[in-house]
Motif scaffolding. Sequence first.
Motif, PDB file in Angstrom:
ATOM      1  N   PHE A 298       0.848  -1.265  -0.006  1.00 20.74           N
ATOM      2  CA  PHE A 298       0.054  -0.070  -0.041  1.00 20.74           C
ATOM      3  C   PHE A 298       0.855   1.224  -0.004  1.00 20.74           C
ATOM      4  O   PHE A 298       0.528   2.210  -0.623  1.00 20.74           O
ATOM      5  CB  PHE A 298      -0.854  -0.062   1.272  1.00 20.74           C
ATOM      6  CG  PHE A 298      -2.276  -0.734   0.965  1.00 20.74           C
ATOM      7  CD1 PHE A 298      -3.236  -0.128   0.435  1.00 20.74           C
ATOM      8  CD2 PHE A 298      -2.162  -2.261   1.254  1.00 20.74           C
ATOM      9  CE1 PHE A 298      -4.382  -0.811   0.082  1.00 20.74           C
ATOM     10  CE2 PHE A 298      -3.309  -2.842   1.014  1.00 20.74           C
ATOM     11  CZ  PHE A 298      -4.655  -2.147   0.391  1.00 20.74           C
ATOM     12  N   ARG A 299       2.026   1.302   0.648  1.00 18.30           N
ATOM     13  CA  ARG A 299       2.877   2.499   0.719  1.00 18.30           C
ATOM     14  C   ARG A 299       3.385   2.728  -0.643  1.00 18.30           C
ATOM     15  O   ARG A 299       3.448   3.754  -1.214  1.00 18.30           O
ATOM     16  CB  ARG A 299       3.979   2.212   1.723  1.00 18.30           C
ATOM     17  CG  ARG A 299       4.997   3.288   1.611  1.00 18.30           C
ATOM     18  CD  ARG A 299       6.167   3.010   2.656  1.00 18.30           C
ATOM     19  NE  ARG A 299       7.141   2.226   1.822  1.00 18.30           N
ATOM     20  CZ  ARG A 299       8.084   2.776   1.176  1.00 18.30           C
ATOM     21  NH1 ARG A 299       7.980   4.257   0.857  1.00 18.30           N
ATOM     22  NH2 ARG A 299       9.066   1.976   0.552  1.00 18.30           N
ATOM     23  N   SER A 302       0.623   4.231  -2.731  1.00 19.61           N
ATOM     24  CA  SER A 302       0.395   5.691  -2.383  1.00 19.61           C
ATOM     25  C   SER A 302       1.506   6.614  -3.129  1.00 19.61           C
ATOM     26  O   SER A 302       1.262   7.624  -3.338  1.00 19.61           O
ATOM     27  CB  SER A 302       0.471   5.913  -1.089  1.00 19.61           C
ATOM     28  OG  SER A 302       0.209   7.218  -0.625  1.00 19.61           O
ATOM     29  N   SER A 306       1.654   9.797  -5.967  1.00 16.00           N
ATOM     30  CA  SER A 306       2.388  11.030  -5.772  1.00 16.00           C
ATOM     31  C   SER A 306       3.207  11.706  -6.673  1.00 16.00           C
ATOM     32  O   SER A 306       3.852  12.752  -6.433  1.00 16.00           O
ATOM     33  CB  SER A 306       2.865  11.111  -4.369  1.00 16.00           C
ATOM     34  OG  SER A 306       4.082  10.281  -4.187  1.00 16.00           O
ATOM     35  N   HIS A 323      -9.752   1.534   2.062  1.00 13.02           N
ATOM     36  CA  HIS A 323      -8.629   2.095   2.299  1.00 13.02           C
ATOM     37  C   HIS A 323      -7.539   2.515   0.804  1.00 13.02           C
ATOM     38  O   HIS A 323      -7.188   3.625   0.660  1.00 13.02           O
ATOM     39  CB  HIS A 323      -7.470   0.862   2.931  1.00 13.02           C
ATOM     40  CG  HIS A 323      -8.114   0.485   4.122  1.00 13.02           C
ATOM     41  ND1 HIS A 323      -7.850   1.286   5.334  1.00 13.02           N
ATOM     42  CD2 HIS A 323      -8.601  -0.680   4.454  1.00 13.02           C
ATOM     43  CE1 HIS A 323      -8.481   0.578   6.139  1.00 13.02           C
ATOM     44  NE2 HIS A 323      -8.714  -0.698   5.797  1.00 13.02           N
ATOM     45  N   ARG A 326      -9.381   5.717  -0.003  1.00 16.08           N
ATOM     46  CA  ARG A 326      -8.847   6.900   0.484  1.00 16.08           C
ATOM     47  C   ARG A 326      -7.482   7.525  -0.104  1.00 16.08           C
ATOM     48  O   ARG A 326      -7.358   8.573  -0.286  1.00 16.08           O
ATOM     49  CB  ARG A 326      -8.689   6.643   2.088  1.00 16.08           C
ATOM     50  CG  ARG A 326      -8.198   7.957   2.959  1.00 16.08           C
ATOM     51  CD  ARG A 326      -8.161   7.206   4.402  1.00 16.08           C
ATOM     52  NE  ARG A 326      -7.368   6.116   4.605  1.00 16.08           N
ATOM     53  CZ  ARG A 326      -7.262   5.969   5.930  1.00 16.08           C
ATOM     54  NH1 ARG A 326      -7.936   6.367   6.824  1.00 16.08           N
ATOM     55  NH2 ARG A 326      -6.405   4.985   6.187  1.00 16.08           N
ATOM     56  N   ILE A 327      -6.837   6.250  -0.525  1.00 14.82           N
ATOM     57  CA  ILE A 327      -5.280   6.844  -1.179  1.00 14.82           C
ATOM     58  C   ILE A 327      -5.655   7.469  -2.320  1.00 14.82           C
ATOM     59  O   ILE A 327      -4.938   8.475  -2.571  1.00 14.82           O
ATOM     60  CB  ILE A 327      -4.668   5.441  -0.979  1.00 14.82           C
ATOM     61  CG1 ILE A 327      -4.210   4.851   0.096  1.00 14.82           C
ATOM     62  CG2 ILE A 327      -3.518   5.644  -2.194  1.00 14.82           C
ATOM     63  CD1 ILE A 327      -3.603   3.491  -0.168  1.00 14.82           C
ATOM     64  N   ALA A 331      -4.740  11.287  -3.241  1.00 14.05           N
ATOM     65  CA  ALA A 331      -3.569  11.428  -4.348  1.00 14.05           C
ATOM     66  C   ALA A 331      -4.051  12.475  -5.370  1.00 14.05           C
ATOM     67  O   ALA A 331      -3.063  13.426  -6.063  1.00 14.05           O
ATOM     68  CB  ALA A 331      -3.467  10.416  -5.295  1.00 14.05           C
TER      69      ALA A 331
END
Length: 421
Positions: A298-299, A302, A306, A323, A326-327, A331
């Motif tokens: 997940f990191r 994200s 970015s 989840h 939300r990411i 973004a």
Amino acid sequence: MSNFIYQGGIAISEDDFQSHLGSLCQLENIGVLLGAGASVGCGGMTMEGVWLDAINCSPDLLDELLTFNLITQENINNKDVNVEQLLDQVTQYLSVYKKTTPLNIETDFESQPVGKLQKILLCLYQSVTKAALLVNQESFGDEKLGSQDKFKYHRELLEKLISNRQPGQAAPMLFTTNYDLSLEWAAEEIGIQLVNGFSGLHTRTFQPQNFDLSFRNVNAKGEARFGHYHAYLHKLHGSLSWIQEHNSDIKEIPSALAKSRYIDPLLNGEPVYDKQFLIYPGANKYHHTIGFVYGEMFRRFSEFLSKPQTAIIINGYGFGDYHINRIILGALLNPSLHIVIFYPELDKISVDAEGLSEPQKCIKKLKSLSLNQITIVGGGSSAYFDSFVKYIPKPVLFPRDTSTQDLVAAINDLVQSGNQI
């Protein structure tokens, strides 16, 4: 068709959309997010399909779930049960009951709460697993599965994404919530390396630094060095080929071994609690070392969103994971991020906001933002996985869909005939 393509909340033509998508494929960073819908065409199931399969397998399942207050009658009527979340809840209930409720030796085990919950868990695990097999149980683990016609569009997706890369640009990023092996099989068939975070010859374990590595031809010079031979694969919810035994490291194993050691026993009805080593969804997956693997996936997702000059194309994902949603929403603060969403049921939520599910509300919110960064494609089958892949442009130097397979076949024919090249 044009009435179902919106950019910035405004309808655009199909020609304008194709032009826009062609431009996005030339950006510095390109990625795709695939959900269950991307595998339906090759034998997978949507979340609703998994739920219907589960209740068809066990006539007592609905009554048991209602008794434990795990679902409501409204969930049943709307068919909006999220099996992943349900798996998590059942696992938590089972853990509590095992600690607080002593077993009655004089009573049949299956009639006691722990026995009933284990039976529910087995049924759900079986349905989730069947949805991810894509091929029949007997042939799962066979060689050359990626050559099957049902994986044609997965092969084409990988070929198009990689061949669109320009000198100095990053390799494509693949993110998926699916446990199936469609992308792995397709990549293996066409000779593309997938960097999925696991490395090792005999024992493949997860090492996050693998995502910072790449493949290149050391013999190529100058401009010829830019060619990509790989893509990055992030399986956000795990995989049928990942296992964890007794809190050890997460390992990736061959599909044939996963079949014989874990999948066959599960589908044949063997008890799974305390012996279920396949990696499945649910909040309980964040315990122990598995939390490290999922957290890293997940990191990376994200982090990718970015980056400057980035495009993410979303297909088959129903926006049912809070989840991930939300990411994606967060973004949008990146001004050079472009999101293309293929959502077949867009026409059902474009007018009336009453009675929308949470995933539908998320899509409606994205559309109502009226940001030029967001393009949404609806139109039923026009937004399915095969249509999405056809929309991705071919580069000028990429001749035909079957170019890779034709080349491999031609070389094999020469070798077998004894001719010298």
